[in-house]
Design an enzyme around this catalytic site. Structure first.
Site, PDB file in Angstrom:
ATOM      1  N   GLY A  62      10.083  -2.121  -8.257  1.00  0.00           N
ATOM      2  CA  GLY A  62       9.356  -3.229  -8.862  1.00  0.00           C
ATOM      3  C   GLY A  62       7.935  -2.809  -9.171  1.00  0.00           C
ATOM      4  O   GLY A  62       7.708  -1.711  -9.662  1.00  0.00           O
ATOM      5  N   VAL A  63       6.981  -3.654  -8.830  1.00  0.00           N
ATOM      6  CA  VAL A  63       5.587  -3.390  -9.200  1.00  0.00           C
ATOM      7  C   VAL A  63       4.651  -3.825  -8.075  1.00  0.00           C
ATOM      8  O   VAL A  63       4.949  -4.762  -7.335  1.00  0.00           O
ATOM      9  CB  VAL A  63       5.249  -4.117 -10.536  1.00  0.00           C
ATOM     10  CG1 VAL A  63       5.327  -5.620 -10.383  1.00  0.00           C
ATOM     11  CG2 VAL A  63       3.895  -3.721 -11.083  1.00  0.00           C
ATOM     12  N   VAL A  64       3.531  -3.108  -7.935  1.00  0.00           N
ATOM     13  CA  VAL A  64       2.472  -3.513  -7.000  1.00  0.00           C
ATOM     14  C   VAL A  64       1.236  -3.786  -7.838  1.00  0.00           C
ATOM     15  O   VAL A  64       0.848  -2.956  -8.665  1.00  0.00           O
ATOM     16  CB  VAL A  64       2.149  -2.412  -5.962  1.00  0.00           C
ATOM     17  CG1 VAL A  64       1.042  -2.881  -5.017  1.00  0.00           C
ATOM     18  CG2 VAL A  64       3.385  -2.028  -5.159  1.00  0.00           C
ATOM     19  N   ASP A  94       9.939   7.802   4.114  1.00  0.00           N
ATOM     20  CA  ASP A  94       9.287   8.165   2.842  1.00  0.00           C
ATOM     21  C   ASP A  94       7.806   8.459   3.058  1.00  0.00           C
ATOM     22  O   ASP A  94       6.946   7.952   2.338  1.00  0.00           O
ATOM     23  CB  ASP A  94       9.469   7.067   1.798  1.00  0.00           C
ATOM     24  CG  ASP A  94       9.198   7.563   0.367  1.00  0.00           C
ATOM     25  OD1 ASP A  94       9.171   8.806   0.165  1.00  0.00           O
ATOM     26  OD2 ASP A  94       9.017   6.734  -0.533  1.00  0.00           O
TER      27      ASP A  94
END
Length: 411
Positions: free
Chosen positions: A87-89, A200
């Site tokens: 998605g997006v930040v 990660d």
């Protein structure tokens, strides 16, 4: 949790999760419907556009449970600071308080709980980014998005490395020590106290305040509680920082994969560039073998027993002191060598790394940043962080001048 209505964000259709769905992850259908209805109870204004463009205002409500009063909060989107398959930040400002936050917006599969949200709600540590609150948003196509409102930290370790690399300078050793120590402290907390593997670790997921040099681990989108005997996907972790057992396709790995990743980050801080660059898994394995030499049959067995008969080219290990420049402190080289071991069980654990002599300078009461400022908080441990730690380790871990911060230790 609160609710909000915003108009569509296009392009993000990847289903969250990594194919490792347990019984606890699935919401019964009636509960799922009920939960979503409950979260939409106070429907906020539907904003035109995708809600992440500069100037868009997102209105949501928080509170209203356990006797708390409901509050309306408005966020003005300022700029996108990160995006990917998740998605997006975007950076946003709270109009009521003036506070800057980061909002991570991800497509939510209505059938499942969001593992990242479940993990974030458990976390409370000075070296882990904190979740302020969260809300759902819906699109005209009835897509559901989860929005995590996080504390905003302006820089990343990745950009700091790039900064020094462009100037053709080495990062000051005090910063290398500070960043690595704080990463280990965050890892010790999530591994020992929460039982979560991040999966990660990379410089892009390490946030840093450029004034105080406090570091915070972020992006728990891949994080998972690893249960012994339960398989996990091996295609996890970003290239350059992937532990060899992951490249070998192991599915029963441990939190030692995070320790390997920190070893790669530390080497990059010291060198100014990745130690194991490689576009694909095979390339990376070649880079690792060029440094560590060909793994022995026993080491291969520790990583993935299915590969013990595989014929590898026989290459001798490259001495660590030849990889780093001559003036590199011996303690730095020693720590890297303890982290980058083929056998996961031979890698130093995060808590033990904190007591390594490489970090002794940080325990000096007179240590200061190059600017003359005090170091960020390093010894403000909570009781659960040090539960079960032997006294001799505690004595090394908490310097005498800082013991008043941990009165529960009785040292």
């Amino acid at each position: 949790m609160a609710s909000v209505g915003v108009a569509p964000t296009s392009g993000f259709r990847e289903v969250l999760g990594d194919g490792e769905i347990g019984v606890d992850d699935i919401l019964p259908e009636e509960m799922s419907d009920m939960k979503i209805r409950d979260d939409r109870e106070m429907e906020a204004t539907v904003v035109d556009g995708n809600g992440t463009e500069t100037g868009h205002i997102i209105v949501t409500t928080i509170g209203g449970r356990n006797g708390q009063p409901k509050q309306t909060i408005s966020y003005m989107a300022e700029r996108v600071v990160g995006h990917g398959s998740f998605g997006v930040v975007f950076q946003a400002k709270c109009l009521e308080t003036g506070e800057t936050v980061a909002i991570k917006k991800v497509l939510q599969d209505k059938r499942y709980k969001n593992r990242e949200l479940q993990t974030m709600r458990l976390l409370d540590h000075p070296n882990v980014v904190s979740l302020k609150h969260c809300f759902f948003s819906t699109t005209e196509k009835d897509e559901l998005y989860l929005n995590l409102v996080l504390e905003y930290v302006p820089e990343t370790v990745h950009r700091v490395i790039k900064h020094y690399s462009k100037l053709n300078q080495r990062m000051p050793m005090i910063y290398v020590k500070l960043y690595t120590y704080q990463i280990f402290r965050a890892l010790s907390y999530i591994h020992r106290c929460i039982g979560v593997c991040h999966r990660d670790i990379k410089p892009q997921n390490l946030l840093v305040n450029p004034h105080t040099h406090q570091v915070k681990l972020c992006d728990f989108g891949s994080a998972k509680v690893l249960v012994k005997g339960e398989p996990n996907i091996s295609y996890i972790c970003s290239r350059y920082y992937r532990a060899p057992e992951l490249i070998f396709g192991a599915t029963e790995y441990t939190t030692a994969i995070d320790v390997w990743s920190v070893g790669c980050v530390l080497a990059e801080l010291l060198l100014g560039q990745p130690l194991f660059p490689g576009e694909r898994g095979v390339d990376q394995l070649v880079e690792i073998i060029k440094v560590l030499g060909t793994p022995t049959r026993e080491e291969i067995k520790c990583m993935n027993p299915n590969y013990t008969e595989f014929k590898f080219p026989q290459i001798k290990a490259h001495p660590w002191h030849k990889i780093f420049h001559k003036r590199m402190p011996a303690e730095a080289v020693d720590l890297v060598s303890r982290l980058l071991q083929y056998s996961p069980n031979l890698r130093c654990q995060a808590l033990d790394c904190l007591t390594h002599p490489f970090f002794d300078e940080l325990r000096d009461p007179n240590a200061r940043l190059p600017t003359g400022r005090f170091l960020p908080p390093l010894f403000n441990f909570k009781p659960h962080e040090l539960k079960g730690v032997p006294v001799e380790t505690l004595m090394k871990l908490v310097p005498e001048h800082a013991r008043k911060q941990c009165p529960f230790l009785g040292l």
